[in-house]
Design a protein around this motif. Structure first.
Motif, mmCIF file in Angstrom:
data_model
loop_
_atom_site.group_PDB
_atom_site.id
_atom_site.type_symbol
_atom_site.label_atom_id
_atom_site.label_comp_id
_atom_site.label_asym_id
_atom_site.label_seq_id
_atom_site.Cartn_x
_atom_site.Cartn_y
_atom_site.Cartn_z
ATOM 1 N N TYR A 146 3.509 -13.764 -7.495
ATOM 2 C CA TYR A 146 2.772 -13.030 -6.801
ATOM 3 C C TYR A 146 3.099 -11.640 -7.069
ATOM 4 N N LYS A 148 1.366 -7.329 -6.608
ATOM 5 C CA LYS A 148 0.838 -6.348 -5.652
ATOM 6 C C LYS A 148 0.669 -5.178 -6.430
ATOM 7 N N GLU A 152 -3.321 -2.235 -2.586
ATOM 8 C CA GLU A 152 -3.959 -3.452 -2.447
ATOM 9 C C GLU A 152 -3.333 -4.359 -1.618
ATOM 10 N N GLU A 153 -3.893 -5.686 -1.497
ATOM 11 C CA GLU A 153 -3.531 -6.619 -1.118
ATOM 12 C C GLU A 153 -2.682 -7.406 -2.128
ATOM 13 N N HIS A 155 -1.678 -10.489 -4.806
ATOM 14 C CA HIS A 155 -2.460 -11.436 -5.526
ATOM 15 C C HIS A 155 -1.376 -12.633 -5.894
#
Length: 157
Positions: A146, A148, A152-153, A155
């Motif tokens: 993951y 980030k 932003e959110e 990913h």
């Protein structure tokens, strides 16, 4: 009949810091407040969290995992990621702040060699040229990474 005593002075290997900093040896044993005469403080890793409140002298930081976490930091160093500090959220999960401006999230049970290899891979492929925008890369979840970007959110890779 003789008694032989050998004294070996503890060598500072890392620091544990909260409001004050304390020196730790290679086993994670916290043994003294940081003295201004401590050699090469700038080259030591700084740890935070994962200890009970109060004076930490005499406590062992992550007794079962300290050496593997140090090994992870050394692997990051070899790969030119330049770890600066380590903050523990709990006794399992931690975040390593890198000199490149982002953090790596990991757990004490991770395969750290694989984690460093995955970091190199994702930074050379998916995230190439965007390191300055990263907030963190999370390698705690096996084959999933993951990441980030700031603002932003998260990913999944």
């Amino acid at each position: 009949q003789a008694v032989r005593v050998q004294i070996k002075e503890r060598a500072p290997r890392a620091l544990w810091c909260d409001t004050s900093c304390y020196t730790m040896d290679e086993s994670g044993f916290i043994y003294a407040p940081l003295a201004s005469s401590t050699p090469s403080v700038a080259a030591m890793y700084v740890f935070r969290g994962a200890l009970a409140a109060g004076i930490p002298i005499g406590q062992k930081f992550l007794p079962e995992h300290f050496s593997s976490v140090l090994g992870f930091l050394e692997e990051l160093q070899k790969a030119d990621f330049l770890p600066e500090s380590v903050a523990f959220e709990n006794e399992q999960d931690f975040s390593v702040t890198l000199g490149k401006g982002f953090a790596v999230r990991a757990s004490v049970g991770n395969d750290f060699t694989k984690a460093v290899r995955d970091l190199e891979l994702v930074l050379s492929d998916t995230l190439r040229g965007r390191e300055d925008e990263l907030e963190y890369i999370d390698v705690r979840f096996g084959n999933r990474i993951y990441y980030k970007f700031r603002g932003e959110e998260a990913h999944i890779q």
